[in-house]
Design an enzyme around this catalytic site. Structure first.
Site, short mmCIF file in Angstrom:
data_model
loop_
_atom_site.label_atom_id
_atom_site.label_comp_id
_atom_site.label_asym_id
_atom_site.label_seq_id
_atom_site.Cartn_x
_atom_site.Cartn_y
_atom_site.Cartn_z
N HIS A 233 41.10 37.17 41.99
CA HIS A 233 42.45 36.88 42.49
C HIS A 233 42.77 35.40 42.54
O HIS A 233 43.64 34.97 43.29
CB HIS A 233 42.64 37.53 43.88
CG HIS A 233 42.63 39.04 43.83
ND1 HIS A 233 42.49 39.83 44.95
CD2 HIS A 233 42.74 39.89 42.79
CE1 HIS A 233 42.52 41.11 44.60
NE2 HIS A 233 42.67 41.18 43.29
N CYS B 148 55.20 24.99 33.07
CA CYS B 148 54.33 24.55 31.96
C CYS B 148 52.88 24.93 32.25
O CYS B 148 52.60 25.71 33.15
CB CYS B 148 54.49 23.05 31.71
SG CYS B 148 53.73 21.98 32.95
N SER C 273 38.85 46.84 51.53
CA SER C 273 39.49 48.09 51.93
C SER C 273 39.54 49.10 50.79
O SER C 273 39.78 50.27 51.02
CB SER C 273 40.91 47.80 52.42
OG SER C 273 41.68 47.27 51.35
#
Ligand code: NAD
Ligand code: ZN
Length: 250
Positions: free
Chosen positions: A118, A129, A194
């Site tokens: 992540h 850019c 989880s």
């Protein structure tokens, strides 16, 4: 046999061991999970702030929330979950850590082979850019900006934190490598997640379907509990401390 001993036995017998960590792995360092209940930002639902829509609507609010999280992370220290995983890697017991965390605590604890699914909260990324820069929290970088949202030094467009928001695709290289590891491993240690954030949550299922033993460390039952071969219903830090002792004794 106690689940910790059983886990140690599986790990000892395995050739390839991979850990998958979630927010719960850093909870014992004082970094709140998204479902946790503490802090100034408690009144907001992170699942409504960590989205491209929230950033488009109110980039200043989203940046303030990230700066608050960066500060908490900069003040935190790796806990025995992070340090035990780093120790296992040095001992040749653990092959890689696949993490959903963006806090960099695995690396600070000494883990070398870390796959960040992540992204990393310390990275600033241009929304227009290719500009990208990772701040060094030890040097006090990335904790405040003269204006919010900060602007790209190359093109002037707003910068964003280099994390994957809900609804965004994962970095393809990291995901591919994590899936490869899931297929290859004999044991997957699933710590403090989880199991509700996909596609990361699919990794233990992929590992299991390729014959791996799944060990879950989580004080609460999760969506992944039904497929766990061994469940250790404890917080990550004390559980990993005990696991280290069991591995040293075995
Ligand atoms: P989550 O917040 O959805 O779930 C956290 C899990 O950790 C829960 O299952 C909970 O029971 C467990 N837990 C709580 N305290 C624990 C402890 N002391 N020891 C072990 N387990 C504990 O987190 P998630 O599943 O990782 O998904 C949310 C997403 O939010 C992540 O993918 C991540 O990108 C992001 N996030 C990252 C951080 C971080 O980098 N530290 C913190 C919060 C959220
Ligand atoms: Zn730019």
């Amino acid at each position: 046999m106690k689940p910790i001993q059983e886990a140690a036995r599986h790990i000892h017998r395995a050739d390839t061991v991979v850990a998958l960590t979630g927010a719960g792995a850093s909870a014992d360092s004082g970094i709140p999970t998204f479902r946790g209940k503490d802090g100034l930002w408690n009144k907001y639902d992170p699942r409504e702030l960590a989205t491209p829509e929230a950033f488009a609507r109110d980039p200043v609010k989203v940046w303030k929330w990230y700066l608050w999280r960066r500060k908490k992370i900069a003040e935190a220290q790796p806990n025995p979950c992070h340090t035990t995983l780093a120790w296992m890697e040095r001992e040749g017991i653990l092959d890689a850590v696949v993490t959903q965390n963006v806090d960099g605590l695995h690396q600070r604890a000494g883990s070398r082979h870390v796959i960040e699914l992540h992204g990393n909260i310390w990275t600033d990324e241009c929304t227009s850019c290719d500009y990208e820069r990772t701040n060094d929290p030890e040097a006090g970088e990335g904790l405040e900006y003269p204006e919010l949202p900060p602007k790209c030094p190359e093109c002037g467009a707003p910068l964003r934190p280099g994390v994957v928001w809900f609804g965004e695709p994962l970095p393809p290289d990291a995901l591919l490598r994590a899936q490869e590891l899931a297929r290859e491993c004999d044991v997957m240690l699933v710590i403090g997640t989880s199991g509700e954030v996909r596609p990361a949550a699919d990794l233990p299922i992929l590992a299991k379907s390729h014959g791996a033993t799944v060990i879950e460390i989580n004080p609460s039952e999760t969506a992944l509990s039904p497929i766990a071969d061994v469940r250790i219903p404890q917080r990550a830090a004390p559980a990993m401390e005990e696991l280290r002792k069991a591995l040293e004794e075995a």
